[in-house]
Design an enzyme around this catalytic site. Structure first.
Site, PDB file in Angstrom:
ATOM      1  N   SER A  14       0.830  -1.198   0.000  1.00 40.40           N
ATOM      2  CA  SER A  14       0.000   0.000   0.000  1.00 40.40           C
ATOM      3  C   SER A  14       0.874   1.262   0.000  1.00 40.40           C
ATOM      4  O   SER A  14       1.672   1.443  -0.910  1.00 40.40           O
ATOM      5  CB  SER A  14      -0.937  -0.045   1.214  1.00 40.40           C
ATOM      6  OG  SER A  14      -1.925   0.940   1.124  1.00 40.40           O
ATOM      7  N   ASP A  57      -9.117  -4.514  -5.482  1.00 42.01           N
ATOM      8  CA  ASP A  57      -8.559  -3.728  -4.378  1.00 42.01           C
ATOM      9  C   ASP A  57      -9.346  -2.432  -4.210  1.00 42.01           C
ATOM     10  O   ASP A  57      -9.426  -1.625  -5.126  1.00 42.01           O
ATOM     11  CB  ASP A  57      -7.090  -3.414  -4.663  1.00 42.01           C
ATOM     12  CG  ASP A  57      -6.343  -2.882  -3.454  1.00 42.01           C
ATOM     13  OD1 ASP A  57      -6.950  -2.155  -2.650  1.00 42.01           O
ATOM     14  OD2 ASP A  57      -5.143  -3.191  -3.316  1.00 42.01           O
ATOM     15  N   HIS A  63      -7.485  -5.900  -0.342  1.00 46.84           N
ATOM     16  CA  HIS A  63      -6.339  -5.000  -0.450  1.00 46.84           C
ATOM     17  C   HIS A  63      -5.051  -5.779  -0.277  1.00 46.84           C
ATOM     18  O   HIS A  63      -4.778  -6.323   0.785  1.00 46.84           O
ATOM     19  CB  HIS A  63      -6.462  -3.908   0.612  1.00 46.84           C
ATOM     20  CG  HIS A  63      -5.360  -2.905   0.574  1.00 46.84           C
ATOM     21  ND1 HIS A  63      -4.941  -2.319  -0.601  1.00 46.84           N
ATOM     22  CD2 HIS A  63      -4.590  -2.384   1.560  1.00 46.84           C
ATOM     23  CE1 HIS A  63      -3.968  -1.466  -0.327  1.00 46.84           C
ATOM     24  NE2 HIS A  63      -3.730  -1.491   0.968  1.00 46.84           N
TER      25      HIS A  63
END
Length: 502
Positions: free
Chosen positions: A220, A442, A470
């Site tokens: 991320s 995602d 995610h």
């Protein structure tokens, strides 16, 4: 175990920079000294997080001092960066250290390293030390800690879409009060927590480890941190995996809109799943209609919780957001919504609190303080109040559940008191191939950003997972096979490789 690890990976959501964090742990006594200079044994950290320190790993910690401002490295001001190294007791054919970051920004890399000892494939843990660090401003490193628990409770409880001007002013006033508290405590130091500074800290950590070239796994926001490092120190990379890609070239407005799109898509997927799996999603009605009605009813008659809180539209919203980070939590959301229909709020608060990193005693970590400091230090062109109000109205129509809250979430950086220090957005010239992993479902870092990050770096190679949630590694055998082979043997997946959902 892989699902649990993926669920713990944090991701930026710009509605105040909120993330799905790693669990917090309490203080502990200083451990005994390690035989290796500069390191100390620290098994109490994984013990607190996992219930028991894994006996098949050793855990050592150290403090790395770095300049408070890398632009003025000789002014005598420093900050502390805490680092933990986990090493398998059966390690063999060691390649080096694998540095990890869970994202946020604001989440703890030390916590992630502890969890990954139980989540990464054994092929990786036998060949690499797992090294986690808390970036500047985060957790055990020199922290940014200026939000009160009461203000954070008020933030999460507040209306995620304040439509009228007086309602918007209430949210704006709360935001300004929190930002003013940070300014009063830290002053100009608030500008020193950006990603470019943190990337230079990573180089200092690499040097302190006594390693050669770096191996890195970033999730991320950790993909952005890795990308910036790759531009600054391309010659010092051996292998880099960026999972859940952030497009560094986008503005904060573009980022917020893409997240609104991503969460709407994920919620549509949840709604379809819910309709087809009533035994796991026992709500009365269509999931989207149910959430909209629950939030509408909560404006005037919120369901009470045993701890005294009321399930306002804000708490319901964040409970929904929390559950969309991994498909494994969809049944939890289905049950929480059904419970709310029956007048019970415990389950929706459990989801929201896990997202907020709120402990049972009502105390928060400094996750959101650090998140705001990093995001706003990075944001070279924050939205104005007028732009936020305009986008709030436009996005409410385009992205009915998530659009307006994502617009309102840009308020923090619009009133942040320090000058930004934007990060570079160019090629990683001289770097080896960098593996960029994207997940089609995602919500937090939408798949469309994957190729953009790879293209920006110039050496990026895309690996796709046709799944939900995610981040992807270590979620399925297919993803694991390609990522493991890349980390161990430096073999790049064939162009266009797509792994199936299962």
């Amino acid at each position: 175990m892989a699902r649990a690890v993926v669920a713990l990976v944090a991701a930026t959501m710009t509605t105040t920079g909120c993330v799905l964090p790693l669990p917090n742990f309490g203080g502990s006594p200083r451990p005994a000294a390690s035989p290796e200079a500069g390191w100390r044994l620290c098994p109490e950290i994984p013990a607190a997080l996992l219930g028991k320190a894994p006996s098949d790993f050793t855990f050592e910690c150290k403090t790395v001092k770095v300049p408070a401002d890398w632009n003025k490295p000789d002014n005598g001001q420093t900050i502390d960066i805490e680092v933990m190294r986990a090493r398998a007791t059966d390690q063999r054919d060691r390649i080096g250290a694998l540095m990890v970051n869970p994202g946020g920004p604001g989440a703890s890399g030390i916590d992630l390293a502890a969890y990954l000892t139980r989540g990464l494939p054994v092929e990786i843990t036998r060949r690499f030390d797992i090294v986690g660090f808390d970036p500047r401003g985060v957790g055990r490193s020199t922290p940014v800690d200026c939000y009160t628990d009461a203000d954070l409770d008020a933030t999460f409880a507040s209306d995620p879409d304040p439509v009228t001007w007086p309602e918007f002013q209430e949210v704006d006033a709360l935001t300004r009060r929190m930002v003013d508290g940070c300014k009063a405590k830290y002053g100009e130091r608030l500008g020193l927590f950006g990603t470019k500074q943190a990337a230079r800290d990573m180089e200092a950590i690499r040097e302190s480890l006594g390693e050669g070239k770096m191996n890195y796994l970033g999730y991320s926001y950790g993909t952005l941190l890795g990308a910036v490092y790759a531009q600054l120190y391309p010659q010092n990379i051996r292998a880099m995996v960026l999972d859940g890609a952030v497009d560094p070239t986008q503005t904060s407005i573009e980022s917020s809109e893409k997240q609104a799109m991503g969460f709407e898509r994920a919620f549509d997927n949840f709604t379809a799943w819910c309709t087809q799996n009533r035994s796991q999603c026992p709500i009365d009605g269509n999931a989207r209609a149910v959430v909209e009605k629950l939030m509408q009813d909560a404006e005037t008659n919120p369901v009470g919780n045993p701890d005294g809180r009321k399930a306002t539209p804000g708490w319901i919203f964040w409970g929904v957001v929390s559950s969309l980070y991994t498909q494994a939590r969809w049944p939890d959301l289905g049950q929480a919504l059904a419970d709310l229909q029956d007048g019970k709020a415990e389950a929706i608060f459990a989801l929201a609190d896990s997202y907020a990193d709120r402990g049972p005693n009502g105390e928060y970590t400094n996750l959101f303080d650090a998140n705001a400091a990093v995001n706003c230090a990075d944001d070279g062109d924050p939205a104005t109040i007028a732009e936020i109000r305009k986008l709030q109205s436009e996005w409410r129509q385009k992205y009915p559940l998530f659009g307006a809250p994502l617009a309102v979430g840009m308020l923090t950086c619009s009133v942040w008191p320090t000058e930004p220090e934007p990060y570079p957005t160019g090629k990683a010239e001289g770097a080896p191939p960098i593996l960029v992993v994207g997940t089609k479902g995602d919500p937090a870092t939408p798949y469309e950003q994957t190729q953009k990050l790879a293209d920006m770096l110039g050496v990026g190679v895309v690996l796709t997972w046709d799944g939900e949630g995610h981040t992807a590694y270590p979620e399925t055998r297919c993803i694991n096979r390609y990522v493991n082979n890349f980390l161990i043997n430096l073999e790049v997946p064939p162009a266009g490789t797509v792994c199936p959902p299962q």
